[in-house]
Design an enzyme around this catalytic site. Structure first.
Site, short mmCIF file in Angstrom:
data_model
loop_
_atom_site.label_atom_id
_atom_site.label_comp_id
_atom_site.label_asym_id
_atom_site.label_seq_id
_atom_site.Cartn_x
_atom_site.Cartn_y
_atom_site.Cartn_z
CE LYS B 108 -3.43 0.08 2.91
NZ LYS B 108 -4.51 0.56 1.83
CB SER B 109 0.73 4.49 -1.74
OG SER B 109 -0.54 4.77 -1.12
CB ILE B 111 2.91 0.62 4.15
CG1 ILE B 111 1.77 0.30 4.89
CG2 ILE B 111 4.19 -0.16 4.91
CD1 ILE B 111 1.84 0.80 6.35
CB ALA B 112 5.04 1.65 -0.40
NE ARG B 113 2.84 8.52 0.61
CZ ARG B 113 1.67 8.21 0.77
NH1 ARG B 113 0.97 8.06 1.74
NH2 ARG B 113 0.94 8.32 -0.43
CD GLU B 136 7.36 -13.19 1.16
OE1 GLU B 136 7.17 -12.17 0.53
OE2 GLU B 136 6.86 -14.30 1.09
#
Lengths: 77, 179
Positions: B108-109, B111-113, B136
């Site tokens: 999800k963006s 979390i990714a950002r 992972e």
């Protein structure tokens, strides 16, 4: 279709178990699956085809050595 | 073909997809449903000199796990920068083989950002899958990130397969002799 399995122990994730089945040449194949795939010491697998005395089955998950399908002894299947 | 939110809901109602516990209404987006982080995870212990050779006869994940896995509780857990964590979704997913559906777990963006990836090249949820989804996770960012169980951690994108896989097939060509 169900295959006899051994070494049934807790897997790494919640509701997972690690089990071992034997392939047609007697090698052990370890697979980690959701516990619902194992009943009465047998692992749910899926029959794909056959060749002579061997049956090609698909495991519920990729084995820890990387293969999804294994040849097993027809007697076990 | 990717399922939309409406089609995912229909698939849930008709048991073509099972998600337990069921997603809340605010878990959907147009083409995905969010899943949440469970309260259990594992870290690998760093062992000097340990060599792992997967794929070979004698390789046994359970033995490796027994000696080199460290179970952790994910409640205020700190995922340190440049560290790896094996985590799981709280939800159990069931994709019955005859549903002709597979899925992909994606990040999800939100979390990714922060620099956190939730899978390492293994996003496929095959038709016939049943279980919790292993994540992972790796913190690529420069800062430590605190994780709590229940966090919306990933999204599941459902795709229709163009046929029934061999293992769910029951037609006239089932169980052929393999040459």
């Amino acid at each position: 279709m169900r295959l006899p399995c051994s070494d049934i122990v807790d897997g790494p994730g919640p509701s997972e178990v690690s089990v071992t089945v034997s392939n047609a040449t007697g090698e052990k194949v370890e697979v980690i699956v959701h516990e619902s795939f194992v009943k009465d010491g047998k692992l749910e697998v899926y029959r794909i085809g056959s060749q002579g005395d061997s049956v090609l089955v698909e495991l519920p998950r990729e084995s820890t050595r990387g293969n999804w399908r294994i040849w097993v002894n027809n007697v076990l299947a | 073909m990717i399922l939309t939110d409406r089609e995912i809901l229909v698939a849930l109602q008709t048991h073509q997809i099972e998600i337990d516990p069921p997603p809340l209404p605010d878990s959907y987006s147009s083409t995905a449903v969010d899943l949440t982080l469970s309260d259990v995870g594992f870290e690998w212990k760093s062992v000097t000199g340990l060599l792992i050779r997967p794929g070979t006869q004698g390789y046994n994940y359970h033995d490796l796990k027994k000696h080199y896995h460290q179970k952790i509780e994910i409640t205020g857990y700190t995922l340190k920068s440049k560290t790896f964590l094996l985590a799981y979704t709280k939800e159990t997913i069931d994709l019955p083989i005859r549903s002709r559906l597979a899925a992909r777990v994606e990040g999800k963006s939100s979390i990714a950002r922060l620099g956190v990836g939730i899978h390492i090249t293994a996003p496929t949820i095959h038709a016939g899958f049943r279980g919790t989804i292993q994540l992972e996770m790796f913190n690529f960012g420069p800062n430590d990130i605190i994780l709590d169980a229940g966090l919306k951690i990933c999204q599941l994108i459902f795709e229709q397969t163009s046929g029934t896989p061999e293992r769910g097939y029951s037609g006239i060509f089932q169980d052929q002799t393999i040459r």
